[in-house]
Design a protein around this motif. Sequence first.
Motif, PDB file in Angstrom:
ATOM      1  N   GLU A  43       0.861  -1.174  -0.126  1.00  0.00           N
ATOM      2  CA  GLU A  43       0.065   0.018   0.126  1.00  0.00           C
ATOM      3  C   GLU A  43       0.889   1.442  -0.037  1.00  0.00           C
ATOM      4  O   GLU A  43       0.367   2.154  -0.734  1.00  0.00           O
ATOM      5  CB  GLU A  43      -0.933   0.100   1.252  1.00  0.00           C
ATOM      6  CG  GLU A  43      -2.057  -0.878   1.260  1.00  0.00           C
ATOM      7  CD  GLU A  43      -3.027  -1.107   2.351  1.00  0.00           C
ATOM      8  OE1 GLU A  43      -4.097  -1.607   2.202  1.00  0.00           O
ATOM      9  OE2 GLU A  43      -2.455  -0.750   3.424  1.00  0.00           O
ATOM     10  N   SER A  44       1.913   1.325   0.576  1.00  0.00           N
ATOM     11  CA  SER A  44       2.889   2.394   0.470  1.00  0.00           C
ATOM     12  C   SER A  44       4.317   2.170  -0.226  1.00  0.00           C
ATOM     13  O   SER A  44       4.995   3.158  -0.193  1.00  0.00           O
ATOM     14  CB  SER A  44       3.460   2.538   2.186  1.00  0.00           C
ATOM     15  OG  SER A  44       3.997   1.420   2.540  1.00  0.00           O
ATOM     16  N   LEU A  45       4.093   1.367  -1.180  1.00  0.00           N
ATOM     17  CA  LEU A  45       5.193   1.162  -2.138  1.00  0.00           C
ATOM     18  C   LEU A  45       5.776   2.260  -2.682  1.00  0.00           C
ATOM     19  O   LEU A  45       6.837   2.640  -2.945  1.00  0.00           O
ATOM     20  CB  LEU A  45       4.969   0.002  -3.153  1.00  0.00           C
ATOM     21  CG  LEU A  45       6.004  -0.448  -3.765  1.00  0.00           C
ATOM     22  CD1 LEU A  45       6.949  -1.293  -2.744  1.00  0.00           C
ATOM     23  CD2 LEU A  45       5.394  -1.590  -4.975  1.00  0.00           C
ATOM     24  N   GLN A  46       4.858   3.379  -3.251  1.00  0.00           N
ATOM     25  CA  GLN A  46       5.069   4.312  -3.935  1.00  0.00           C
ATOM     26  C   GLN A  46       5.886   5.534  -3.063  1.00  0.00           C
ATOM     27  O   GLN A  46       6.770   6.588  -3.560  1.00  0.00           O
ATOM     28  CB  GLN A  46       3.958   5.308  -4.285  1.00  0.00           C
ATOM     29  CG  GLN A  46       3.283   4.548  -5.337  1.00  0.00           C
ATOM     30  CD  GLN A  46       1.961   3.672  -4.678  1.00  0.00           C
ATOM     31  OE1 GLN A  46       1.987   3.330  -3.764  1.00  0.00           O
ATOM     32  NE2 GLN A  46       0.794   3.574  -5.352  1.00  0.00           N
ATOM     33  N   GLU A  47       5.972   5.250  -1.588  1.00  0.00           N
ATOM     34  CA  GLU A  47       6.547   5.936  -0.914  1.00  0.00           C
ATOM     35  C   GLU A  47       8.421   5.657  -0.854  1.00  0.00           C
ATOM     36  O   GLU A  47       9.027   6.518  -0.318  1.00  0.00           O
ATOM     37  CB  GLU A  47       6.166   6.009   0.520  1.00  0.00           C
ATOM     38  CG  GLU A  47       4.621   6.402   0.716  1.00  0.00           C
ATOM     39  CD  GLU A  47       4.038   6.458   1.839  1.00  0.00           C
ATOM     40  OE1 GLU A  47       4.580   5.815   2.847  1.00  0.00           O
ATOM     41  OE2 GLU A  47       3.043   6.899   2.113  1.00  0.00           O
TER      42      GLU A  47
END
Length: 171
Positions: A43-47
């Motif tokens: 869910e937070s991979l783009q970060e």
Amino acid sequence: MTDSDSFHIRSARTSDVAAIKGLVAPLAEQRILMAKETVAYYESLQEFRIAEAHDGKVIGCGALHVMWEDLAEVRTLAASDAWRGKGVGHVLVESLLAAARELGVGRVFCLTFEVDFFKRHGFEVMADQTAVDPVVYSELLRSHDEGVAEFLDLARVKPNTLGNTRMIKTL
């Protein structure tokens, strides 16, 4: 992409989640970082930014989580044992700070045991929680993110944050 002599920094890909978990696991066992469920990493991979050795091995990771208009957090900063002390964390932090500037964030927060490391990057120990005004504080209370709860020093996350130091850097 940021390069050094023996590794480079790139955005994370879905195929990196297992490596991120592998980097975090020993640090979570030592209670230095918090382990997360696999779904939370996706869910937070783009970060996430990944430090990758020239042989393709993932040797480090770090994430920048935007908390508010002018506030973000460096989180899940980790380097493999073999690469610790070789500049991986330094390059990752600089990459995350550059991303924060690009997003228009004015301040970056971290919750860490590595006070001296972050001081070398211009972070200062927070004297109090006035980093956000009361209106923003009340809005942040609505967040379901554990990192935001840690930043706000909420009672329910105190066992996770004992011994950590809150630090902040103005960009």
